[in-house]
Write a protein that holds these residues in place. Sequence first.
Motif, short mmCIF file in Angstrom:
data_model
loop_
_atom_site.label_atom_id
_atom_site.label_comp_id
_atom_site.label_asym_id
_atom_site.label_seq_id
_atom_site.Cartn_x
_atom_site.Cartn_y
_atom_site.Cartn_z
N ALA A 235 18.16 26.30 -0.06
CA ALA A 235 17.14 25.98 0.62
C ALA A 235 16.38 26.93 1.30
CB ALA A 235 16.89 24.53 1.02
N ILE A 236 15.05 27.28 1.52
CA ILE A 236 14.51 28.38 2.36
C ILE A 236 13.72 27.73 3.54
CG2 ILE A 236 13.52 30.57 2.17
CD1 ILE A 236 15.98 30.64 0.78
N VAL A 237 13.61 28.30 4.58
CA VAL A 237 12.53 28.19 5.56
C VAL A 237 12.54 29.23 6.13
CG1 VAL A 237 13.94 27.61 7.72
CG2 VAL A 237 11.68 26.77 7.39
N THR A 238 11.32 29.81 6.65
CA THR A 238 11.00 31.14 7.20
C THR A 238 10.20 30.98 8.66
OG1 THR A 238 8.86 31.63 6.64
CG2 THR A 238 10.34 31.88 5.34
N SER A 239 10.54 32.00 9.53
CA SER A 239 9.72 32.08 10.83
C SER A 239 8.37 32.78 10.02
CB SER A 239 10.42 33.31 11.69
OG SER A 239 10.31 34.38 10.95
N VAL A 240 7.28 32.67 11.12
CA VAL A 240 6.03 32.99 10.76
C VAL A 240 6.20 34.92 10.59
CG1 VAL A 240 3.77 33.52 11.56
CG2 VAL A 240 5.00 31.54 12.38
N GLN A 241 6.94 35.38 11.04
CA GLN A 241 7.25 36.84 10.56
C GLN A 241 8.04 36.84 9.32
OE1 GLN A 241 5.71 39.24 11.93
NE2 GLN A 241 6.74 40.76 12.61
N GLY A 242 8.61 36.12 8.80
CA GLY A 242 9.16 36.02 7.56
C GLY A 242 8.55 35.59 6.26
N ARG A 243 7.21 35.05 6.64
CA ARG A 243 6.53 34.43 5.69
C ARG A 243 6.31 35.50 4.27
NH1 ARG A 243 0.86 31.86 7.24
NH2 ARG A 243 1.07 31.29 5.02
N GLY A 244 6.49 34.68 3.25
CA GLY A 244 6.34 35.63 2.06
C GLY A 244 7.44 36.20 1.37
N ILE A 245 8.65 36.11 2.06
CA ILE A 245 9.89 36.85 1.39
C ILE A 245 10.21 36.00 0.21
CG2 ILE A 245 12.52 37.06 1.90
CD1 ILE A 245 11.77 37.29 4.87
N VAL A 246 10.16 34.67 0.33
CA VAL A 246 10.05 34.07 -0.92
C VAL A 246 8.59 33.40 -1.10
CG1 VAL A 246 10.97 31.66 -2.04
CG2 VAL A 246 12.56 33.27 -0.54
N ALA A 247 8.09 33.48 -2.31
CA ALA A 247 6.63 32.76 -2.42
C ALA A 247 6.66 31.17 -1.75
CB ALA A 247 6.28 33.01 -3.92
N GLU A 248 5.69 31.15 -1.08
CA GLU A 248 5.54 29.96 -0.44
C GLU A 248 5.41 28.70 -1.20
OE1 GLU A 248 4.62 31.40 4.18
OE2 GLU A 248 2.74 31.30 2.74
N ASP A 249 5.04 28.90 -2.53
CA ASP A 249 4.62 27.80 -3.41
C ASP A 249 5.85 27.31 -4.19
OD1 ASP A 249 4.55 29.99 -4.68
OD2 ASP A 249 2.53 29.51 -5.66
N HIS A 250 7.12 28.21 -3.88
CA HIS A 250 8.15 28.01 -4.60
C HIS A 250 8.76 26.66 -4.12
CE1 HIS A 250 12.36 28.43 -5.96
NE2 HIS A 250 12.23 29.35 -6.72
N PRO A 251 9.20 25.84 -5.30
CA PRO A 251 9.85 24.45 -4.49
C PRO A 251 11.11 24.53 -3.84
CG PRO A 251 10.23 25.06 -7.14
CD PRO A 251 9.60 26.15 -6.58
N GLN A 252 11.86 25.41 -3.59
CA GLN A 252 12.83 25.40 -2.84
C GLN A 252 12.61 25.96 -1.15
OE1 GLN A 252 15.35 26.81 -6.29
NE2 GLN A 252 16.51 27.29 -4.53
#
Length: 554
Positions: A235-252
């Motif tokens: 599973a993935i979560v990001t800080s605001v600065q890490g947005r988009g490292i994984v496309a944010e519409d990815h199901p994980q």
Amino acid sequence: MSPTPIRITVGELVARFLEACGVQAAFGVISIHNMPILDAFHRRQQLRFVSARGEAGACNMADAYARVSGTLGVCVTSTGTGCGNAAGAMVEAITAGTPLLHLTGQIESPFLDRDLGYIHEHPAQLAMLKSVGKDAFRIRNPETALATLREAVRLAFTPPCGPVSIEIPIDVQKMEMDLPADLAPLAVPPVQPDLAAVDVLAERLLKAQRPLLWLGGGARGAVAAVDRFVKMGFAIVTSVQGRGIVAEDHPQTLGSYNLQKPSEQFYETVDAMLAVGTRLRSNETLNYRLKLPATRYRIDANALADGRGYTNEFFLSGDAQLTLDALADRLEGRMKIDPQLTRDVQSARAESATLVDGTLGPYVKLKNTLAEVAGKHIWWVRDITLSNSMWGNRAPVLDHPRAGVHALGGGIGQGLAMGVGAAIANTEHGLGRKTLSLCGDGGFMLNVGELACAAQEQADVVFIVMNDQRYGVIKNIQDDIYGSRHAYVELHTPDFAQLCASLKVKHLALADPAHSKAVLTEALAASGPVVVEVDMAAWGPFAAKFAGPPKKKD
């Protein structure tokens, strides 16, 4: 017979060195104390110089340019007051970890450091610059100029990255020297992880069935390695600065819905969290009281990150891409991840998004329409404004690790200039995305002169100005804490339509949520700067009041 050496000034050396660094644009304000450098820029015509209206704006532009392009940001200022004007933007750059070179002038060498009250001198300029950046240097003669430039850029790119300043007295800028045979910058090798430590961390992670990666800005260069973990089922979560490292519409991925209650409840089911390149900052962890998974591991290029903010059971110092790749080599094909994990991520994400939408009132229309019309192929720049805090830090969906640019340090008024810098980076590096900048009216007015810069440069950026004629967050704090004593928050704002007309900037009024799609579509189709003014008095209030960074309630 050896060829006659080419003679250049120190100012031209600066220009040639920046070209060797791959710099394609620089930002600043011309003055009598930087003209030898800027004259060399002009004569050589190898990089674009953007004439900002103030040094603060120039430095913010260079910051955003670096964040979007992934290259060195360059800001050129005058000495004394001009240099001091850039200090706040330097603080933003060091907070965000932006590799930036700040070049500033200084008075003539014979009069330096003598407390003569010499015009334009700041007697403690170097000390000031050291306090707002990673380091600061003075070039004292042509013989040491190239070495100083190289070291400054090396430091700027050495994790944790940040701005480095060089002051060059005006007489030194004019001095001549032989053109060096080699102008290449120094290499900055990535921090190599200890492979024995990687083995230990891998063995610990193999025991996890519900693992989570928390990605920060320090992981933006690790997209390929992160993708290996996504494919393993993390599973993935990001800080605001890490947005988009994984496309944010990815199901994980939870995206940056990192502190909402459903996400916190999800963390309780996670049996191992690996935080990579993140400081787990206060406003993203409810002042460090957010209940994160009990078992926490950490990877960071900065060895001093060990134990900061939150304790961790194991810390590994290393470059994010190299360390995650080495870790993936040891984990692929061996993890036994709970098949329910992805469904739980989707559920927590949906519940969190619903909670956020529930606070927006009519502005959910703006958020959703923007996502529909602009899509994911954007640079999403934001100032510190009510709308950004409530939804812009989490929406729209981003799909590129450098797509999100925001005032990380919390200073208002930086989004306008950052929008210009992002748009210039997009043009100069052929990145093919549209730049949108979300601003409040108060912040927009703080650096409104840079709208003239945007017009002169024909920066391709849409400014969405949320106009409530006040400092909205401050007013909400006054309601929450100060008995609704509304002091100093009401603002006299210009007629933005007339202001834009005077600058020959396209202006579109958005006074009715029903017109959102038509107005935003027209704005995005235009070239050059566009101001979309959202009349918040006509739209009405948010459904909930945002009164500063959220904190854990007892």
